[in-house]
Design a protein around this motif. Sequence first.
Motif, PDB file in Angstrom:
ATOM      1  N   ASN A   1       0.849  -1.187   0.000  1.00 15.62           N
ATOM      2  CA  ASN A   1       0.000   0.000   0.000  1.00 15.62           C
ATOM      3  C   ASN A   1       0.887   1.240   0.000  1.00 15.62           C
ATOM      4  O   ASN A   1       1.382   1.653   1.052  1.00 15.62           O
ATOM      5  N   LEU A   2       1.055   1.826  -1.168  1.00 12.74           N
ATOM      6  CA  LEU A   2       1.912   3.007  -1.310  1.00 12.74           C
ATOM      7  C   LEU A   2       1.420   4.202  -0.493  1.00 12.74           C
ATOM      8  O   LEU A   2       2.185   5.124  -0.238  1.00 12.74           O
ATOM      9  N   ALA A   3       0.152   4.178  -0.105  1.00 12.99           N
ATOM     10  CA  ALA A   3      -0.430   5.300   0.622  1.00 12.99           C
ATOM     11  C   ALA A   3      -0.507   5.043   2.127  1.00 12.99           C
ATOM     12  O   ALA A   3      -1.234   5.735   2.833  1.00 12.99           O
ATOM     13  N   ASN A   4       0.253   4.098   2.636  1.00  8.50           N
ATOM     14  CA  ASN A   4       0.260   3.826   4.074  1.00  8.50           C
ATOM     15  C   ASN A   4       1.089   4.916   4.752  1.00  8.50           C
ATOM     16  O   ASN A   4       2.315   4.860   4.797  1.00  8.50           O
ATOM     17  N   VAL A   5       0.400   5.911   5.268  1.00  3.82           N
ATOM     18  CA  VAL A   5       1.040   7.089   5.860  1.00  3.82           C
ATOM     19  C   VAL A   5       1.936   6.694   7.033  1.00  3.82           C
ATOM     20  O   VAL A   5       3.035   7.238   7.194  1.00  3.82           O
ATOM     21  N   ASP A   6       1.473   5.762   7.847  1.00  4.75           N
ATOM     22  CA  ASP A   6       2.268   5.357   9.004  1.00  4.75           C
ATOM     23  C   ASP A   6       3.566   4.678   8.567  1.00  4.75           C
ATOM     24  O   ASP A   6       4.617   4.893   9.179  1.00  4.75           O
ATOM     25  N   ALA A   7       3.505   3.888   7.516  1.00  3.69           N
ATOM     26  CA  ALA A   7       4.719   3.239   7.011  1.00  3.69           C
ATOM     27  C   ALA A   7       5.669   4.273   6.409  1.00  3.69           C
ATOM     28  O   ALA A   7       6.891   4.189   6.587  1.00  3.69           O
ATOM     29  N   LEU A   8       5.128   5.259   5.705  1.00  2.00           N
ATOM     30  CA  LEU A   8       5.971   6.320   5.152  1.00  2.00           C
ATOM     31  C   LEU A   8       6.670   7.097   6.262  1.00  2.00           C
ATOM     32  O   LEU A   8       7.877   7.351   6.191  1.00  2.00           O
ATOM     33  N   GLY A   9       5.910   7.461   7.284  1.00  5.67           N
ATOM     34  CA  GLY A   9       6.497   8.207   8.398  1.00  5.67           C
ATOM     35  C   GLY A   9       7.535   7.386   9.145  1.00  5.67           C
ATOM     36  O   GLY A   9       8.623   7.872   9.466  1.00  5.67           O
ATOM     37  N   GLY A  10       7.205   6.135   9.413  1.00  4.90           N
ATOM     38  CA  GLY A  10       8.142   5.266  10.126  1.00  4.90           C
ATOM     39  C   GLY A  10       9.407   5.012   9.335  1.00  4.90           C
ATOM     40  O   GLY A  10      10.512   5.060   9.880  1.00  4.90           O
ATOM     41  N   ARG A  11       9.230   4.752   8.042  1.00  3.86           N
ATOM     42  CA  ARG A  11      10.410   4.500   7.209  1.00  3.86           C
ATOM     43  C   ARG A  11      11.274   5.754   7.103  1.00  3.86           C
ATOM     44  O   ARG A  11      12.505   5.668   7.143  1.00  3.86           O
ATOM     45  N   SER A  12      10.643   6.915   7.042  1.00  5.49           N
ATOM     46  CA  SER A  12      11.438   8.153   6.945  1.00  5.49           C
ATOM     47  C   SER A  12      12.333   8.314   8.171  1.00  5.49           C
ATOM     48  O   SER A  12      13.484   8.750   8.059  1.00  5.49           O
ATOM     49  N   GLU A  13      11.819   7.937   9.339  1.00  4.51           N
ATOM     50  CA  GLU A  13      12.622   8.036  10.563  1.00  4.51           C
ATOM     51  C   GLU A  13      13.830   7.103  10.512  1.00  4.51           C
ATOM     52  O   GLU A  13      14.936   7.481  10.917  1.00  4.51           O
ATOM     53  N   LEU A  14      13.618   5.905   9.996  1.00  3.40           N
ATOM     54  CA  LEU A  14      14.745   4.963   9.889  1.00  3.40           C
ATOM     55  C   LEU A  14      15.745   5.420   8.832  1.00  3.40           C
ATOM     56  O   LEU A  14      16.960   5.259   9.016  1.00  3.40           O
ATOM     57  N   LEU A  15      15.247   5.972   7.746  1.00  2.00           N
ATOM     58  CA  LEU A  15      16.158   6.486   6.717  1.00  2.00           C
ATOM     59  C   LEU A  15      16.988   7.648   7.257  1.00  2.00           C
ATOM     60  O   LEU A  15      18.193   7.744   6.964  1.00  2.00           O
TER      61      LEU A  15
END
Length: 172
Positions: A105-119
């Motif tokens: 799900n490309l629009a999973n906001v929580d995954a985007l936010g979480g991944r950005s923190e790890l990046l």
Amino acid sequence: MNANPQPSSASSLPQNSGMSQRLIAGEITPAQFLGLSQDQLYALATRGYDLMVRGHAQSAIDILKGLTAAAPYDSVFHCHLAAAYVQAERFQEGLEEYNRALQLNLANVDALGGRSELLLREGKVAEALTDIQKALQLDPEAKHETTQRARTALLLLQSMAEATEADTAKKP
């Protein structure tokens, strides 16, 4: 002729052999095979998430790993598992699960936010900014906690860039 023929594999399959074959062929998930409803799966996900929030990361991981195995195409379960891995400081596994959540799900906001923190942890600022921008586009009012953190990270990065620019301008 053999007086005691061996039963064929088809005749020794259980009554639900059609379901078994569909599971083996990848046509249904283990959860569907077991007859688990979406409500039951999400009740388990809620339990895992609650455990994580209360600081029981390993218990949450155990539940959420089971859920991702039972329902491997559910982005939310992978996202929750990623968050539990991060809480347990298993960052690479967290990143892998955020990636999987976003594949589903490309629009999973929580995954985007979480991944950005790890990046950002890895110093991959450009990639993190891409995730942050997409999260902010998808949740412009920052209703999700992860979007709120992403907005804060963006403001911090902007402030750091401005400070670096000002320091560079001061040097002769």
